[in-house]
Design a protein around this motif. Structure first.
Motif, PDB file in Angstrom:
ATOM      1  N   TYR A  62       0.860  -1.177   0.000  1.00  0.00           N
ATOM      2  CA  TYR A  62       0.000   0.000   0.000  1.00  0.00           C
ATOM      3  C   TYR A  62       0.898   1.230   0.000  1.00  0.00           C
ATOM      4  O   TYR A  62       1.755   1.400   0.875  1.00  0.00           O
ATOM      5  CB  TYR A  62      -0.892   0.011   1.241  1.00  0.00           C
ATOM      6  CG  TYR A  62      -1.585   1.334   1.475  1.00  0.00           C
ATOM      7  CD1 TYR A  62      -2.656   1.732   0.686  1.00  0.00           C
ATOM      8  CD2 TYR A  62      -1.149   2.201   2.483  1.00  0.00           C
ATOM      9  CE1 TYR A  62      -3.286   2.951   0.886  1.00  0.00           C
ATOM     10  CE2 TYR A  62      -1.775   3.419   2.703  1.00  0.00           C
ATOM     11  CZ  TYR A  62      -2.843   3.788   1.899  1.00  0.00           C
ATOM     12  OH  TYR A  62      -3.461   4.997   2.108  1.00  0.00           O
ATOM     13  N   SER A  64       0.887   5.222   0.260  1.00  0.00           N
ATOM     14  CA  SER A  64       0.030   6.318   0.709  1.00  0.00           C
ATOM     15  C   SER A  64       0.452   7.647   0.083  1.00  0.00           C
ATOM     16  O   SER A  64       1.649   7.905  -0.086  1.00  0.00           O
ATOM     17  CB  SER A  64       0.102   6.436   2.237  1.00  0.00           C
ATOM     18  OG  SER A  64      -0.526   7.625   2.682  1.00  0.00           O
ATOM     19  N   ASP A  80      -9.821   4.807   4.584  1.00  0.00           N
ATOM     20  CA  ASP A  80      -8.909   5.930   4.420  1.00  0.00           C
ATOM     21  C   ASP A  80      -9.258   7.053   5.381  1.00  0.00           C
ATOM     22  O   ASP A  80     -10.438   7.333   5.630  1.00  0.00           O
ATOM     23  CB  ASP A  80      -8.956   6.454   2.982  1.00  0.00           C
ATOM     24  CG  ASP A  80      -8.382   5.462   1.987  1.00  0.00           C
ATOM     25  OD1 ASP A  80      -7.317   4.881   2.283  1.00  0.00           O
ATOM     26  OD2 ASP A  80      -8.997   5.258   0.921  1.00  0.00           O
TER      27      ASP A  80
END
Length: 201
Positions: A62, A64, A80
């Motif tokens: 992931y 960000s 989120d």
């Protein structure tokens, strides 16, 4: 070379910090919580708790927009937030947030503030350890503790949770990585994979 000197100095101070932290943990666990939390007692851990992450679990990266990446279990629900993201599957959870910080935290400052806040505002929190660890991204501070889960909205059932909180600092940013699972679940290897995968970008 300058970066190596700072890290060596960091480790040189560790024995004194550990001594101070030991005293602070003892006092922090005596801090009274808010009226709603003060009466909550630790629930009894289950003998065969749910929550083991399978050895066959696939992990994905992931990335960000807040400037970090880490590996998380594929298929977990993602939520989120403006300051980070959370990933969950039943009582297992991975949460990471990023905030501004003027300086790197120390074991002593964490015991005085972060750990004390957990005890005061959490659900029957018990601090087990505060220690410095070395991740692949660099040095970090780790708070090991247990707490009750929130009540299940359907059954009102609670579980006793094992929790690891990593505090990872770089250049004015502090990442807080939280890992939680039912106490007694066997997730040591998976949690190491997740914490070691954290990288600033």
């Amino acid at each position: 070379m300058q970066g190596r000197t700072r890290i060596k100095g960091y480790f040189r101070l560790l024995p004194m910090a550990i001594f101070a932290v030991a005293a602070l943990i003892g006092s922090a666990t005596q801090i009274a919580g808010t009226p709603a939390m003060a009466t909550e007692r630790p629930v009894t851990p289950e003998k065969n708790p749910p929550g083991d992450i399978p050895d066959t679990q696939v992990f994905i990266t992931y990335a960000s927009p807040l400037g970090f990446s880490l590996k998380v279990p594929e298929g977990w629900a993602r939520t989120d937030h403006p300051d980070g993201a959370g990933f969950s599957d039943k009582y297992n959870a991975v949460d990471v947030t990023v905030t501004s910080a003027p300086r790197a935290p120390t074991a002593t400052s964490i015991a005085s503030h972060e750990a004390a806040d957990l005890v005061q505002g959490g659900r029957a929190v018990r601090i087990a350890a505060i220690r410095q660890v070395m991740l692949r991204s660099g040095p970090a501070l780790l708070i090991v503790y247990t707490s009750n889960s929130g009540p299940n909205p359907v059954t009102n059932r609670q579980l006793r949770l094992e929790r690891h909180r990593y505090l990872i600092y770089r250049g004015g940013k502090l990442a807080t990585l939280d890992l939680s699972a039912p106490l007694g679940a066997d997730n040591a290897d998976q949690w190491k994979l997740i914490s070691d995968s954290f990288q600033w970008r």
